[in-house]
Scaffold this motif. Structure first.
Motif, PDB file in Angstrom:
ATOM      1  N   ASP A  15      -0.755 -10.894 -12.312  1.00  0.00           N
ATOM      2  CA  ASP A  15      -0.277  -9.740 -11.536  1.00  0.00           C
ATOM      3  C   ASP A  15      -0.380  -8.428 -12.301  1.00  0.00           C
ATOM      4  OD1 ASP A  15       0.238 -11.179  -9.241  1.00  0.00           O
ATOM      5  OD2 ASP A  15       2.333 -11.535  -9.753  1.00  0.00           O
ATOM      6  N   ARG A  16      -1.370  -8.335 -13.184  1.00  0.00           N
ATOM      7  CA  ARG A  16      -1.623  -7.072 -13.872  1.00  0.00           C
ATOM      8  C   ARG A  16      -2.673  -6.285 -13.098  1.00  0.00           C
ATOM      9  NH1 ARG A  16      -2.784  -9.359 -19.715  1.00  0.00           N
ATOM     10  NH2 ARG A  16      -3.963 -10.714 -18.333  1.00  0.00           N
ATOM     11  N   TRP A 115      -2.347  -3.382 -16.437  1.00  0.00           N
ATOM     12  CA  TRP A 115      -0.934  -3.017 -16.528  1.00  0.00           C
ATOM     13  C   TRP A 115      -0.064  -3.982 -15.715  1.00  0.00           C
ATOM     14  CZ3 TRP A 115       0.967   1.658 -18.719  1.00  0.00           C
ATOM     15  CH2 TRP A 115      -0.021   2.552 -19.152  1.00  0.00           C
ATOM     16  N   SER A 116       1.029  -4.409 -16.305  1.00  0.00           N
ATOM     17  CA  SER A 116       2.059  -5.113 -15.530  1.00  0.00           C
ATOM     18  C   SER A 116       2.934  -4.056 -14.863  1.00  0.00           C
ATOM     19  CB  SER A 116       2.916  -6.003 -16.441  1.00  0.00           C
ATOM     20  OG  SER A 116       3.709  -5.204 -17.289  1.00  0.00           O
ATOM     21  N   ALA A 117       3.649  -4.449 -13.825  1.00  0.00           N
ATOM     22  CA  ALA A 117       4.550  -3.497 -13.161  1.00  0.00           C
ATOM     23  C   ALA A 117       5.597  -2.951 -14.142  1.00  0.00           C
ATOM     24  CB  ALA A 117       5.206  -4.138 -11.941  1.00  0.00           C
ATOM     25  N   PRO A 118       6.227  -3.790 -15.006  1.00  0.00           N
ATOM     26  CA  PRO A 118       7.193  -3.234 -15.966  1.00  0.00           C
ATOM     27  C   PRO A 118       6.549  -2.245 -16.950  1.00  0.00           C
ATOM     28  CG  PRO A 118       7.559  -5.583 -15.719  1.00  0.00           C
ATOM     29  CD  PRO A 118       6.279  -5.264 -14.986  1.00  0.00           C
ATOM     30  N   PRO A 129      -1.606   7.272  -7.868  1.00  0.00           N
ATOM     31  CA  PRO A 129      -0.605   8.216  -7.395  1.00  0.00           C
ATOM     32  C   PRO A 129       0.706   8.022  -8.155  1.00  0.00           C
ATOM     33  CG  PRO A 129      -0.845   6.452  -5.796  1.00  0.00           C
ATOM     34  CD  PRO A 129      -1.888   6.232  -6.858  1.00  0.00           C
ATOM     35  N   PRO A 130       1.558   9.056  -8.165  1.00  0.00           N
ATOM     36  CA  PRO A 130       2.791   9.001  -8.962  1.00  0.00           C
ATOM     37  C   PRO A 130       3.722   7.844  -8.611  1.00  0.00           C
ATOM     38  CG  PRO A 130       2.358  11.237  -8.238  1.00  0.00           C
ATOM     39  CD  PRO A 130       1.357  10.358  -7.544  1.00  0.00           C
ATOM     40  N   ASN A 131       3.683   7.357  -7.391  1.00  0.00           N
ATOM     41  CA  ASN A 131       4.579   6.267  -6.978  1.00  0.00           C
ATOM     42  C   ASN A 131       3.885   4.898  -7.022  1.00  0.00           C
ATOM     43  OD1 ASN A 131       2.860   6.813  -4.880  1.00  0.00           O
ATOM     44  ND2 ASN A 131       4.421   6.745  -3.289  1.00  0.00           N
ATOM     45  N   LEU A 132       2.793   4.782  -7.774  1.00  0.00           N
ATOM     46  CA  LEU A 132       2.038   3.528  -7.822  1.00  0.00           C
ATOM     47  C   LEU A 132       2.893   2.367  -8.314  1.00  0.00           C
ATOM     48  CD1 LEU A 132      -0.606   2.068  -7.375  1.00  0.00           C
ATOM     49  CD2 LEU A 132      -1.308   2.762  -9.680  1.00  0.00           C
ATOM     50  N   CYS A 133       3.730   2.583  -9.312  1.00  0.00           N
ATOM     51  CA  CYS A 133       4.576   1.501  -9.827  1.00  0.00           C
ATOM     52  C   CYS A 133       5.501   0.959  -8.743  1.00  0.00           C
ATOM     53  CB  CYS A 133       5.372   1.971 -11.030  1.00  0.00           C
ATOM     54  SG  CYS A 133       6.445   0.682 -11.677  1.00  0.00           S
ATOM     55  N   ARG A 134       6.154   1.865  -8.013  1.00  0.00           N
ATOM     56  CA  ARG A 134       7.059   1.431  -6.939  1.00  0.00           C
ATOM     57  C   ARG A 134       6.300   0.652  -5.866  1.00  0.00           C
ATOM     58  NH1 ARG A 134       7.861   3.220  -2.051  1.00  0.00           N
ATOM     59  NH2 ARG A 134       6.863   5.227  -2.393  1.00  0.00           N
ATOM     60  N   LEU A 135       5.137   1.148  -5.499  1.00  0.00           N
ATOM     61  CA  LEU A 135       4.335   0.482  -4.476  1.00  0.00           C
ATOM     62  C   LEU A 135       3.879  -0.900  -4.930  1.00  0.00           C
ATOM     63  CD1 LEU A 135       2.264   3.578  -3.387  1.00  0.00           C
ATOM     64  CD2 LEU A 135       3.982   2.399  -2.006  1.00  0.00           C
ATOM     65  N   LEU A 136       3.430  -0.992  -6.183  1.00  0.00           N
ATOM     66  CA  LEU A 136       2.993  -2.277  -6.718  1.00  0.00           C
ATOM     67  C   LEU A 136       4.154  -3.257  -6.784  1.00  0.00           C
ATOM     68  CD1 LEU A 136       0.833  -4.073  -7.970  1.00  0.00           C
ATOM     69  CD2 LEU A 136       1.421  -3.060 -10.203  1.00  0.00           C
ATOM     70  N   ASN A 142       7.658  -8.212  -2.103  1.00  0.00           N
ATOM     71  CA  ASN A 142       7.809  -8.455  -0.667  1.00  0.00           C
ATOM     72  C   ASN A 142       6.546  -8.932   0.023  1.00  0.00           C
ATOM     73  OD1 ASN A 142      10.423  -7.525  -0.979  1.00  0.00           O
ATOM     74  ND2 ASN A 142       9.846  -5.432  -0.460  1.00  0.00           N
ATOM     75  N   GLY A 143       5.441  -8.992  -0.680  1.00  0.00           N
ATOM     76  CA  GLY A 143       4.192  -9.415  -0.072  1.00  0.00           C
ATOM     77  C   GLY A 143       3.473  -8.229   0.574  1.00  0.00           C
ATOM     78  N   ILE A 144       2.415  -8.551   1.258  1.00  0.00           N
ATOM     79  CA  ILE A 144       1.562  -7.518   1.832  1.00  0.00           C
ATOM     80  C   ILE A 144       2.208  -6.940   3.088  1.00  0.00           C
ATOM     81  CG2 ILE A 144      -0.677  -7.096   2.914  1.00  0.00           C
ATOM     82  CD1 ILE A 144      -1.781  -9.244   1.053  1.00  0.00           C
ATOM     83  N   HIS A 145       2.426  -5.638   3.046  1.00  0.00           N
ATOM     84  CA  HIS A 145       2.931  -4.879   4.180  1.00  0.00           C
ATOM     85  C   HIS A 145       2.142  -3.597   4.267  1.00  0.00           C
ATOM     86  CE1 HIS A 145       6.457  -7.432   4.638  1.00  0.00           C
ATOM     87  NE2 HIS A 145       6.601  -7.390   3.325  1.00  0.00           N
ATOM     88  N   SER A 146       1.973  -3.093   5.430  1.00  0.00           N
ATOM     89  CA  SER A 146       1.330  -1.791   5.562  1.00  0.00           C
ATOM     90  C   SER A 146       2.403  -0.730   5.356  1.00  0.00           C
ATOM     91  CB  SER A 146       0.703  -1.628   6.951  1.00  0.00           C
ATOM     92  OG  SER A 146      -0.377  -2.521   7.066  1.00  0.00           O
ATOM     93  N   ILE A 147       2.419  -0.170   4.162  1.00  0.00           N
ATOM     94  CA  ILE A 147       3.366   0.881   3.834  1.00  0.00           C
ATOM     95  C   ILE A 147       2.592   2.110   3.455  1.00  0.00           C
ATOM     96  CG2 ILE A 147       5.224  -0.667   3.130  1.00  0.00           C
ATOM     97  CD1 ILE A 147       4.404  -0.210   0.247  1.00  0.00           C
ATOM     98  N   ARG A 148       3.192   3.228   3.651  1.00  0.00           N
ATOM     99  CA  ARG A 148       2.529   4.473   3.326  1.00  0.00           C
ATOM    100  C   ARG A 148       3.080   5.022   2.009  1.00  0.00           C
ATOM    101  NH1 ARG A 148       2.589  10.198   6.455  1.00  0.00           N
ATOM    102  NH2 ARG A 148       1.078  11.165   5.097  1.00  0.00           N
TER     103      ARG A 148
END
Length: 149
Positions: A15-16, A115-118, A129-136, A142-148
């Protein structure tokens, strides 16, 4: 005119996430593999081409669309509107060796890193993008979801 682009979340078995480090005149930053979709290309074709050009990866597995993003960026004093489609690709861990970089990419790409999420959460480096860690993290939890983003 809005530039159509594809961004790849290349995740290895641990999951890197593979990110590219680039340097321009005033900043150094990390970002995912990807780029513009050429006329007549499907999303998957563009993803396979970008993966090969930027990392040397051949035979990219079909990706799953996980989110999209519209944004504007500036490059060489011009503004660009971009629509990005983000695809998740599960791949074996590999050492990236670019195959066909543009002149700009060859000048500015300085490193690759898985990169690992931590690790993403802890870094002080600039990541796009700046929120890539949160999105990853959300994707992995939570698995695959269509989030913006």
């Amino acid at each position: 005119m809005v530039r159509q682009a594809v961004k790849l979340l290349l995740l290895d078995p641990d999951d890197r996430l593979l990110l590219i480090q680039s340097r321009n005149a005033d900043a150094t930053y990390w970002y995912p593999v990807g780029g513009g979709i050429e006329p007549g290309e499907s999303l998957q074709q563009a993803a396979a081409r970008e993966a090969y050009e930027e990392t040397g990866l051949r035979d990219l597995p079909v990706g799953t669309q996980v989110w999209w993003r519209d944004h504007t960026y500036e490059y060489e004093d011009q503004r660009y509107d971009v629509h990005e489609e983000w695809l998740l690709h599960r791949v074996e861990h590999f050492d990236p060796v670019p195959a066909e970089l543009s002149a700009y990419e060859a000048r500015t790409i300085i490193a690759f890193r898985w990169w690992s999420a931590p690790e993403l959460e802890a870094t002080r480096d600039t990541v796009f993008p700046p929120n890539l860690c949160r999105l990853l993290t959300t994707l992995l939890t939570n698995g695959i979801h269509s989030i913006r983003p």
